[in-house]
Design a protein around this motif. Structure first.
Motif, short mmCIF file in Angstrom:
data_model
loop_
_atom_site.label_atom_id
_atom_site.label_comp_id
_atom_site.label_asym_id
_atom_site.label_seq_id
_atom_site.Cartn_x
_atom_site.Cartn_y
_atom_site.Cartn_z
N TYR A 1 9.72 4.66 2.71
CA TYR A 1 8.88 3.70 1.97
C TYR A 1 7.71 3.22 2.81
N GLN B 1 3.70 4.02 2.00
CA GLN B 1 2.75 2.91 1.92
C GLN B 1 1.56 3.13 2.88
N ASN C 1 -2.34 3.79 1.94
CA ASN C 1 -3.39 2.94 2.50
C ASN C 1 -4.46 3.75 3.23
N GLY D 1 10.64 -6.48 -3.47
CA GLY D 1 9.45 -6.66 -2.62
C GLY D 1 8.89 -5.31 -2.18
N VAL D 2 9.78 -4.40 -1.76
CA VAL D 2 9.32 -3.08 -1.33
C VAL D 2 8.69 -2.35 -2.51
N SER E 1 7.25 -3.60 -5.11
CA SER E 1 5.94 -4.13 -5.50
C SER E 1 4.88 -3.78 -4.45
N GLN E 2 5.29 -3.66 -3.19
CA GLN E 2 4.31 -3.25 -2.17
C GLN E 2 3.87 -1.80 -2.41
N ALA F 1 1.50 -1.85 -5.28
CA ALA F 1 0.19 -2.37 -4.87
C ALA F 1 -0.59 -1.32 -4.08
N ALA F 2 0.14 -0.49 -3.31
CA ALA F 2 -0.55 0.54 -2.51
C ALA F 2 -0.87 1.77 -3.36
#
Ligand code: NAI
Length: 454
Positions: A15, A19, A23, A95-96, A98-99, A102-103
């Protein structure tokens, strides 16, 4: 569906790698077969630490008199503790996810299998779909070793023999628990179930607990837990599980001990089967994917990070390995270094180490100077650890006058050790370390104290 990168496995290496890749501008797909977050978030690091924290609070409450506080009718509610543990896991996994969203990482749930090579990339199948990518990051992690001993598999089917997964989800505290293997998982679970009332026996093949942990520290931990009622059988090898009996060999004799539940914690092995590595010829050595310092396998643009490379089997190593892989993929040369990776055993007291021990340094023929200090030299430790007998050991290279290792037992060692890792990783000289200012009063000051006593 063509991606710049497909990541297989959604644990810490997967994960975080996905991410970081997104990025960096790579169109990334992450494929996870079970649960995003992997073993660490779902059935390892995080749930075990949540349970251990509840046990620590329970211990504080029951033994608070030494701090001048009397707590009456302290009760442990296992159901509520498990519920809270599940909540913590849920929050972190969400949380992971959603990150990742988002990425702009695409996520597919299902078991991935590499299907072969195509010009400029690879094919990966999942569910009934096939995806293409120019690069792969394999991060399939590890799984518990179940030794081929009679009765082990049957015991697992019956629900009597457990791994790290099931031991964190028992709906009742077992009256008796036998732990096979006194390594990291064995000790953390021994600590937890001892605190919450099980009769715990740890059976360990070696003459010490905690594997490569510094021997003095391992002995302090052993004595501490013996005094709390854990029965340790050392130099004892479990050979058979027969119903509720665990049979081990010790001094040429076979001995049986009874248990309601048995935890099998004899190590973990990389997951390399069933993912189609052979279709593109990825080299597997001793059951682990072979990688170089960049995380690259023997196949161009195919990288591997985390437990699957069999090197360190720690979530924090996995994070860094994944970052190294992604940096190299996007052309930023980055090499993995393993000489300053901290390790922690979350018992109470905690054990934390980084770098060489006296033993490993001597084996490598390094001329060392060592010092052993009682943690009680730290005012903060003394204030907060009534009756504590922790120690801090510092190992220095005599020739280069630089720090090689720091090893401690005492709370909160887990929160201090990264400072020592930084000093070792940056190859700081003892003279440079002497100029660092530590906040006072903190337990971390024990490192400064030790450095000045050398
Ligand atoms: P381990 O390798 O730490 O310990 C296994 C122990 O089992 C060894 O001491 C070995 O001598 C003993 N053993 C093997 N066969 C035996 C037998 N038949 N009878 C008696 N003893 C036997 O493995 P463990 O505890 O399962 O942990 C697996 C991995 O998970 C580790 O590599 C560790 O790095 C990671 N982990 C890390 C944690 C942390 O960083 N706090 C927490 C939990 C796991």
């Amino acid at each position: 569906m063509k991606y710049d990168l497909i990541v297989i496995g959604g644990g810490p290496a997967g994960y975080l790698g996905a991410q970081r890749a997104a990025n960096e501008g790579l169109k990334t797909l992450l494929i996870e077969g079970r649960r995003v977050g992997g073993v660490c978030l779902n059935e390892g690091c995080i749930p075990s630490k949540t349970l251990l924290h509840s046990a620590k609070i329970y211990d504080y409450a029951r033994f608070s008199e030494k701090y001048g506080i009397t707590a009456k009718e302290v009760e442990y509610d296992h159901g509520k503790v498990i519920k809270r543990k599940n909540k913590v896991v849920r929050i972190l996994v969400a949380g992971v996810k959603s990150q990742l969203k988002a990425a702009k990482v695409s996520l597919v749930e299902g078991y991935a299998s590499i299907k072969g090579k195509i010009p400029g990339g690879y094919l990966v199948g999942v569910n009934d779909d096939v995806y293409k990518a120019s690069r792969l990051l394999i991060a399939t992690g590890s799984t518990p070793i179940i030794p081929p001993m009679p009765g082990a598999k049957e015991g697992m089917k019956e629900g009597r023999v457990l791994t790290n997964r099931e031991i964190l989800d028992l709906n009742q505290i077992p009256q008796s628990l036998v732990i096979v293997g006194g390594g990291v998982i064995g000790l953390e679970m021994a600590s937890y179930y001892n605190s919450v009332g099980s009769k715990v026996t740890v059976i360990e093949m070696l003459d010490r607990i905690g594997g490569a942990t510094d021997r003095d520290i391992s002995t302090i931990l052993l004595k501490k837990y013996q005094s709390r009622g854990i029965d340790f059988k050392l130099e004892a090898k479990v050979v058979t599980i027969d119903g509720d009996k665990v049979i081990y060999e010790h001094g040429g004799q076979e001995v049986a001990v009874e248990a309601d539940k048995v935890l099998m914690s004899v190590g973990r092995k990389p997951v390399t089967e069933g993912i189609g590595l052979e279709t593109i010829g990825v080299e597997v050595e001793n059951g682990a994917i072979k990688t170089d310092e960049r995380g690259l396998t023997n196949i161009p643009n195919v990288y591997a990070a985390g437990d699957v490379n069999g090197i360190s089997l720690l979530a924090h190593t996995a994070y860094r390995e994944a970052e190294v892989c992604i940096n190299n993929m996007v052309g930023n040369r980055d090499l993995m270094s393993y000489n300053a990776i901290p390790s922690v055993i979350y018992t109470n007291p905690e054990v934390a180490s980084v770098g060489e021990t006296e033993e490993t340094a001597k084996k490598k023929g390094i001329d060392i100077e060592g010092i052993k200090l009682p943690m009680r030299y730290s005012g903060r430790y003394l204030a907060e650890n009534e009756g504590g007998n922790g120690i801090c050991k510092i190992v220095v290279d005599k020739k280069t006058n630089s720090l090689l290792g720091v090893h401690m037992i005492g709370n909160p060692a887990s929160e201090i050790i990264y400072g020592a890792a930084l000093m070792i990783g940056k190859q700081m000289s003892i003279e440079d370390i002497k100029k660092l200012v530590f906040p006072h009063p903190t337990v971390a000051e024990i490192i400064r104290e030790g450095i000045f006593q050398l």
